[in-house]
Design an enzyme around this catalytic site. Structure first.
Site, mmCIF file in Angstrom:
data_model
loop_
_atom_site.group_PDB
_atom_site.id
_atom_site.type_symbol
_atom_site.label_atom_id
_atom_site.label_comp_id
_atom_site.label_asym_id
_atom_site.label_seq_id
_atom_site.Cartn_x
_atom_site.Cartn_y
_atom_site.Cartn_z
ATOM 1 N N ARG A 118 0.824 -1.215 0.000
ATOM 2 C CA ARG A 118 0.000 0.000 0.000
ATOM 3 C C ARG A 118 0.856 1.263 0.000
ATOM 4 O O ARG A 118 0.556 2.216 -0.719
ATOM 5 C CB ARG A 118 -0.955 0.020 1.203
ATOM 6 C CG ARG A 118 -2.058 -1.035 1.102
ATOM 7 C CD ARG A 118 -2.902 -1.059 2.348
ATOM 8 N NE ARG A 118 -2.037 -1.389 3.493
ATOM 9 C CZ ARG A 118 -2.366 -1.194 4.766
ATOM 10 N NH1 ARG A 118 -3.526 -0.659 5.072
ATOM 11 N NH2 ARG A 118 -1.546 -1.535 5.734
ATOM 12 N N ASN A 147 -6.156 -2.729 2.142
ATOM 13 C CA ASN A 147 -6.146 -4.186 2.266
ATOM 14 C C ASN A 147 -7.576 -4.687 2.346
ATOM 15 O O ASN A 147 -8.444 -4.018 2.911
ATOM 16 C CB ASN A 147 -5.419 -4.617 3.543
ATOM 17 C CG ASN A 147 -3.914 -4.497 3.440
ATOM 18 O OD1 ASN A 147 -3.360 -4.412 2.352
ATOM 19 N ND2 ASN A 147 -3.255 -4.483 4.575
#
Length: 115
Positions: free
Chosen positions: A39, A57
């Site tokens: 990320r 996520n």
């Protein structure tokens, strides 16, 4: 600014007066993509590309991202998703085109896991 919808292949984008083709895609990335700074690298790369959107996520182990901006830059970002961050192992990338909306102003990491 005048904005006229266009369709490129199966992807709907927008073409504005400045001549820039805009695009929005939702991407689902599978593999070893959690716990490897995927990320953070996605956010940093998207910001370098001048894109807006988010990355998060998912509870099933995938990462989901939304990219919006210049079509060429969105395409480069999707290409980057196939490689991923150092330490990741990308097995699959699903790309879901969406109509360009232009309502986002930043690119951020979202921390709430969703199903």
């Amino acid at each position: 600014m005048l904005s006229v919808p266009i369709v490129v292949g199966a992807v709907q984008g927008e073409f504005n007066e400045g001549g820039m083709d805009r695009k929005r895609v939702r991407v689902l990335i599978s593999g070893r993509v959690q716990g490897v700074f995927f990320r953070a690298y996605t956010r940093d790369t998207a910001i370098q590309e001048g894109l807006t959107g988010w990355v998060r996520n998912l509870a099933d182990g995938r990462v989901e991202a939304l990219f919006e901006g210049d079509a060429d830059r969105v395409d480069r970002m999707v290409g980057w998703c196939h490689q991923g961050s150092p330490g990741s192992r990308v097995e699959r990338v699903e790309v879901h085109p969406q109509p360009y909306q232009g309502e986002l102003s930043t690119f951020e990491i979202r921390y709430r896991m969703l199903e």
